[in-house]
Scaffold this active site. Structure first.
Site, mmCIF file in Angstrom:
data_model
loop_
_atom_site.group_PDB
_atom_site.id
_atom_site.type_symbol
_atom_site.label_atom_id
_atom_site.label_comp_id
_atom_site.label_asym_id
_atom_site.label_seq_id
_atom_site.Cartn_x
_atom_site.Cartn_y
_atom_site.Cartn_z
ATOM 1 N N GLU A 187 0.872 -1.182 0.000
ATOM 2 C CA GLU A 187 0.000 0.000 0.000
ATOM 3 C C GLU A 187 0.900 1.220 0.000
ATOM 4 O O GLU A 187 1.647 1.454 0.947
ATOM 5 C CB GLU A 187 -0.908 -0.032 1.231
ATOM 6 C CG GLU A 187 -1.979 1.049 1.207
ATOM 7 C CD GLU A 187 -1.535 2.323 1.903
ATOM 8 O OE1 GLU A 187 -1.131 3.274 1.196
ATOM 9 O OE2 GLU A 187 -1.586 2.368 3.134
ATOM 10 N N CYS B 108 -2.760 8.351 4.209
ATOM 11 C CA CYS B 108 -2.636 7.777 2.866
ATOM 12 C C CYS B 108 -3.918 7.902 2.061
ATOM 13 O O CYS B 108 -3.869 7.983 0.833
ATOM 14 C CB CYS B 108 -2.185 6.319 2.942
ATOM 15 S SG CYS B 108 -3.223 5.295 3.999
#
Length: 615
Positions: A329, A365
């Site tokens: 990720e 994020c």
């Protein structure tokens, strides 16, 4: 029906009612105001029932939980401000820990050596040999105690997380506690269902077979996690790993090494409280040159990596040496699309944009990196956001906390200045900030930059900072919105705001290059434990949800004889046995089997005739 099923049913019923009211409001014979009042009364009644049942369900979730204590990390008595605001300082190989909001010295942490990593993996592997034999009930019991500890000690956890990462207490409550509690609750309630053996269909030729897919523990898995949410980023992989029957080694960031022992102790304490070996959970702190020993280690069966693209390439290359699978990720450049049909909802949306951009000082994020709107909606948003961004205060007890370091400040100022030189308008912030009370703190001014275009570098590169950019689309059509939203080489999350009846809505949801889409909301896909991850430059693979749990397992396919007890088993017909007596007859026989198994009605008859003709 269980209480949780009743809650789920009522929520589903309420959603159907809301959809019905919205769809038929214009066609009803009642005045709209009357319909809205009736809808509100129904909502209140259903809400009271849901709250009552949810409370009893929550009590069931933590039923049997055991209390335990974990001492928090010690802060030096002397309030010393570091001379070098860096984790790596001259004269020592240890990691210097300090509060990025104040510059206060927290201590030194000795980094792990390759030998220490070997010992951690070996200890985890030994503990996993027994842990893999535990039942789902035993694993749930550990998670219940962990959830109770998190709820009972949320203030301590938030304070430690904020001290180590620079975030405010409110941001820690939302970004550390809420999402961890949700992951624990979801896993307790739904984890077993995701990992139970599942039956799979068979076919005509294999009708005598029974097919099953089972999910087995991998062994020792690893997680390399980022610093922006030091508690949750560590605890999330631990929860999934141990519920799937694995042991785990977490490599924490050097930037938040101070809190790592305390947070790991919370997970280990839950194991110990139920008589299990706490060695199942291990943490390491090491410099980048040592991390490769972990990522290429043959004792590691799976790696979850959260971080940057540049580091991910090194991790993937290192893991390839031992053919270890990786879930990566890598952040995003998440768009927030606001359609013209959302004009009556702009006040609420503006609040969502502010929270989605500035929470944790923009170090999120799935934070909102780009707001895309058109026409009057765009102009109204600018008017609404400008005074709010200018009013934001910086500080450990203010609106926006510190950034983890000042390493990105030169880059951020350069991107902003370059955008202004290319036509963007800077309405707030744009530079680093020297806090009058905490001059060693890492603060960047909350920034509002409008009239940004897709060609500008700031629209293409992740800021990971308190920087809000607005881009104007030519129209509110799906084509024009997607042209901007999908421009960067990222694809993690996205959000779109507007009427559900807007013809552009479904086209945008379908056309967004992203792993997650929130409609009329922000970031909630993670808050309900849907699979988390992205596409393109945002990485690959998923964690969270059913897919995340199953990804930490050996997915084993098992085919058995359905009627083996009757002696019904697969046999090789004489025509197919070696040595083959007649190739032509055998070929026709094989063709007949395939036609019988996969052809239409006529072809099945022809296939059967071929089989009988060569017998």
């Amino acid at each position: 029906m269980e209480r949780e099923q009743v809650v789920t049913f009522l929520l589903s019923l309420w959603r159907r009612w809301a959809d019905y009211v919205q769809t038929n409001l214009d066609n009803t014979y009642l005045p709209p105001s009357v319909t809205q009042i009736l809808g509100t009364l129904v909502a209140l009644k259903v809400g009271f029932i849901i709250i009552h049942l949810a409370r009893t369900t929550t009590r069931a979730t933590i039923y049997g939980a055991r209390r335990y204590t974990v001492p928090p990390p010690k802060v030096p008595d002397e309030d010393t401000i570091v001379s070098e605001t860096s984790v790596k300082v001259s004269g020592t190989s240890a990691v210097q820990c300090y509060n990025p909001a104040t510059g206060r010295f927290l201590g030194f942490v000795n980094p792990s050596t390759p030998a220490a990593i070997d010992r951690a993996i070996a200890a985890a592997g030994k503990a996993q040999e027994e842990w893999r034999k535990t039942s789902f009930d035993q694993r749930r019991a550990v998670l219940r105690s962990l959830l109770r500890h998190v709820m009972d000690n949320s203030e301590h956890i938030c304070r430690v997380a904020g001290t180590d990462s620079g975030k405010t207490m409110v941001d820690a409550q939302l970004g550390e506690i809420l999402v961890t509690a949700e992951k624990l609750q979801w896993t307790i309630r739904h984890g077993e269902k995701a990992l139970l053996p599942s039956r799979r269909p068979t076919n005509l030729l294999m009708a005598h077979k029974r097919n099953t897919v089972v999910y087995e523990p991998l062994g020792v898995v690893a997680a390399l996690v980022s610093w922006n949410y030091p508690f949750h980023n560590m605890m999330g992989p631990i929860i999934s790993a141990i519920f799937a029957g694995n042991a785990i080694v977490v490599k924490v960031s050097e930037n938040t090494a101070w809190s790592s022992t305390y947070f790991a102790g919370i997970a280990r304490g839950a194991l110990a409280a139920h008589g299990h070996d706490p060695s199942l959970v291990q943490t390491v702190v090491c410099w980048p040159q040592t991390a490769g020993h972990l990522t290429s280690h043959p004792g590691i069966s799976h790696i979850t990596f959260i971080g940057s693209q540049a580091v991910a390439r090194h991790v993937a290359a290192s893991a390839a040496k031992s053919l270890t699978p990786v879930v990566a990720e890598l952040g995003g450049k998440d768009p927030c699309i606001i359609l013209d049909s959302a004009r009556s909802d702009l006040k609420r949306i503006a609040e969502t944009v502010l929270r989605g951009t500035f929470q944790s000082s923009g170090q999120n994020c799935i934070g909102i990196e780009r707001v895309i709107a058109s026409g009057a909606v765009y102009d109204t948003l600018v008017q609404m956001l400008e005074p709010r961004v200018n009013a934001l205060r910086l500080g450990p007890r203010a609106d926006v906390g510190a950034m983890i370091s000042d390493a990105s400040f030169d880059r951020l100022e350069e991107l902003i200045a370059e955008a202004v030189s290319q036509g963007a308008r800077l309405l707030a912030g744009g530079k680093r900030h020297v806090h009058p009370d905490h001059p060693k703190g890492h603060y960047f001014q909350p920034t509002l930059l409008v009239d940004v275009t897709p060609e500008m570098r700031i629209a293409q590169h992740e800021c990971f900072a308190p920087v809000l950019t607005l881009l104007r689309a030519r129209s509110s059509s799906a084509e024009d919105m997607l042209a901007i939203a999908n421009a960067p080489e990222f694809g993690l999350g996205a959000s779109v705001h507007g009427s559900e009846r807007d013809p552009a809505m479904k086209a945008i949801i379908s056309g967004l290059k992203a792993g997650m889409v929130a409609v009329n909301d922000f970031g909630v896909t993670y808050a309900v434990q849907l699979p988390f991850g992205g596409v393109a430059g945002s990485g690959y693979g998923r964690f969270a949800g059913e897919e995340g749990l199953r990804g930490l397992c050996n997915i084993k396919s098992v085919t058995e004889d359905r009627f083996g007890w009757m002696g019904v088993r697969t046999g090789i017909p004489p025509q197919m046995q070696y040595p083959v007596a007649d190739q032509d007859k055998t070929w026709r026989f094989a063709q007949g089997i395939i036609e019988l198994g996969y052809g239409g009605a006529g072809r099945k008859v022809a296939g059967l005739a071929k089989i009988l003709g060569v017998m």
